[in-house]
Design a protein around this motif. Sequence first.
Motif, mmCIF file in Angstrom:
data_model
loop_
_atom_site.group_PDB
_atom_site.id
_atom_site.type_symbol
_atom_site.label_atom_id
_atom_site.label_comp_id
_atom_site.label_asym_id
_atom_site.label_seq_id
_atom_site.Cartn_x
_atom_site.Cartn_y
_atom_site.Cartn_z
ATOM 1 N N SER A 224 0.766 -1.023 -0.151
ATOM 2 C CA SER A 224 -0.048 -0.014 -0.102
ATOM 3 C C SER A 224 0.785 1.319 -0.148
ATOM 4 C CB SER A 224 -0.931 -0.057 1.156
ATOM 5 O OG SER A 224 -0.233 -0.008 2.482
ATOM 6 N N HIS A 225 1.850 1.431 0.798
ATOM 7 C CA HIS A 225 2.815 2.537 0.735
ATOM 8 C C HIS A 225 3.830 2.255 -0.510
ATOM 9 C CE1 HIS A 225 6.357 0.039 1.957
ATOM 10 N NE2 HIS A 225 5.371 -0.818 2.764
ATOM 11 N N ARG A 226 3.771 1.608 -1.425
ATOM 12 C CA ARG A 226 4.517 1.553 -2.679
ATOM 13 C C ARG A 226 5.866 1.978 -2.717
ATOM 14 N NH1 ARG A 226 0.462 1.828 -6.641
ATOM 15 N NH2 ARG A 226 -1.595 2.226 -5.664
ATOM 16 N N ARG A 229 8.518 4.600 1.828
ATOM 17 C CA ARG A 229 9.300 4.425 3.205
ATOM 18 C C ARG A 229 10.853 3.979 3.044
ATOM 19 N NH1 ARG A 229 4.854 0.697 6.354
ATOM 20 N NH2 ARG A 229 3.024 2.198 6.383
ATOM 21 N N THR A 301 -3.295 7.410 0.155
ATOM 22 C CA THR A 301 -2.990 5.979 0.660
ATOM 23 C C THR A 301 -1.665 5.843 0.809
ATOM 24 O OG1 THR A 301 -5.262 5.425 -0.438
ATOM 25 C CG2 THR A 301 -3.870 3.802 0.330
ATOM 26 N N THR A 302 -1.028 6.240 -0.241
ATOM 27 C CA THR A 302 0.493 5.875 -0.535
ATOM 28 C C THR A 302 1.242 6.703 0.870
ATOM 29 O OG1 THR A 302 0.449 5.545 -2.828
ATOM 30 C CG2 THR A 302 2.355 5.711 -1.603
ATOM 31 N N PHE A 303 0.967 7.685 0.988
ATOM 32 C CA PHE A 303 1.616 8.361 2.081
ATOM 33 C C PHE A 303 0.923 8.531 3.410
ATOM 34 C CE2 PHE A 303 3.617 10.028 -1.863
ATOM 35 C CZ PHE A 303 5.171 10.107 -1.527
ATOM 36 N N GLU A 304 -0.281 7.819 3.303
ATOM 37 C CA GLU A 304 -0.955 7.813 4.765
ATOM 38 C C GLU A 304 -1.195 9.067 5.347
ATOM 39 O OE1 GLU A 304 1.471 5.504 7.172
ATOM 40 O OE2 GLU A 304 0.997 3.514 6.241
ATOM 41 N N SER A 328 5.124 16.116 3.695
ATOM 42 C CA SER A 328 5.193 14.648 3.890
ATOM 43 C C SER A 328 5.670 14.158 4.854
ATOM 44 C CB SER A 328 5.585 14.155 2.506
ATOM 45 O OG SER A 328 7.015 14.513 2.563
ATOM 46 N N ASP A 484 10.776 10.089 9.649
ATOM 47 C CA ASP A 484 9.513 10.470 9.249
ATOM 48 C C ASP A 484 8.840 11.203 10.139
ATOM 49 O OD1 ASP A 484 10.066 9.185 6.917
ATOM 50 O OD2 ASP A 484 8.569 7.683 7.040
#
Length: 498
Positions: A224-226, A229, A301-304, A328, A484
Amino acid sequence: MTFADFVRLSRAYVWVLIGCTILGALLMIAKTTREPVLYSATSSGLVRVGAASTAGEEQSNSQLAEDKANLYAFLVTKTPVAAEVVDDLGLDVPPEAIAGRFSASVDAAVNSLTVSAVGTTPEEARDLANAVVDAVVVVARDIDGGTLTRIIPLEEAQLPGAPFTPNYERAAMKGAIGGLGIAYAFLIARRLIDRRVRSAKHVEEATGASVLGIIPKEEALGRSHRGVRGDLGKAAEAFRQLRTNLRFVDVDNEPRKIVVTSALPGEGKSTVSANIARLVAQAGTPVLLIDADLRRPMIATTFEIDGAVGLTQALAGDVEVKDVIIDSGMTNLSLLPAGRIPPNPSELLGSLRMKQMIDDLALDYLVILDAPPLLPVTDAGLLSAFCDGALLVQASGKTQIEQSQHCRRILDQVGSRLLGVVLNKAPIKGANAIVYGGGYGGYGGYGGGYKSEYKSREAYSTAGKGRRRREAKVDKADTPVTPDKPARPVKAGRTSKR
């Protein structure tokens, strides 16, 4: 198909070829077991005509004996000879049933006749071979009435030690060759009619643009995070190479507004746009990643992050764009989510307000737009018309060559510039990995296997080596690597960094 392609195909499908070879041999052996067990026996004799008293008579008799031998060889397989054999041996079978069991050959040098007979037992084969020689002479005399011709036995038939059929070794060899041939025919035909993009050469021929990056299949990119991270795995070096090549597409007029699109959904455009934005930002350039896919937005969705408010509200005038730009939590990377999905995405994205917004944002950021696919909808074409260029993502083994060509035509029609192509989801092992040079290995543990495909990138990767060395030193010395942080809005009074 060249010889090199044939070798690569053989290496790629070596186990398929071996399996088909073994299967063909086994099937032929199984078929052979259904054949009857037969034995073969052979007898021979010399054909002689009369007695000669002079050299001239000897030569004449020799020529006549040769003619008679050929006649006997012709008669061996005929029914009258088989009838004589049946009478001689007292067999309870019709002559027609055994006529086909006989064969003969002639050696003209010595006028010899060799007869072979086939039987279901060794004794039957021997008796038939011996009886057929005498039967031929009898039938020949009935035909031409000659009495001077005789056959002098030279070698009587002996009991055969083993059957000549079924021959399992020969059957296995035939089956193996047949199985291998069928496998090659299928694989070559499949490769020749395959119209999917499988190499940089296919992409370059279809689009006329260079391949800026070849991204391998990697499990982390499918989550989901592609991979944003930082856990890109084997694709990390490929993305760095893409970042370098993108930087040198046009050194004199560096693009500030880039549309990332693909031919169809599922080719990895959102993955490529998210990771290239992160890596460019990591190198020290302020980047704004805009989710311009107003039909299936993925950036939130990718970066939540919360994507409820974003681009669509800014275009509608409900909020200021600076108020919906989100930090981000990664260095130099800001995000603009899609917001509420509108009923008219094409009208919003192709509007003058959208163009003005991107132009204003490009003063402070390198703007990367994750746009919808080109073929199903017109959104990406509208966006690329007022941006500096488009980056086209193609999925190896999925995108059709005709689809690549159509994408290029669409971009040309709207006056957009195709910066380059990213070949995504390239296999690192298996059949098609051979096309790309045999997978990963060598440099850095991976990435070196694509040597043959990197030729299209040499013009980019070799230019400005000194500049890249200086920038690499600056990045190491000046760019801090921070963990992060929680997402937070960008302050309204942000000043230009250009």
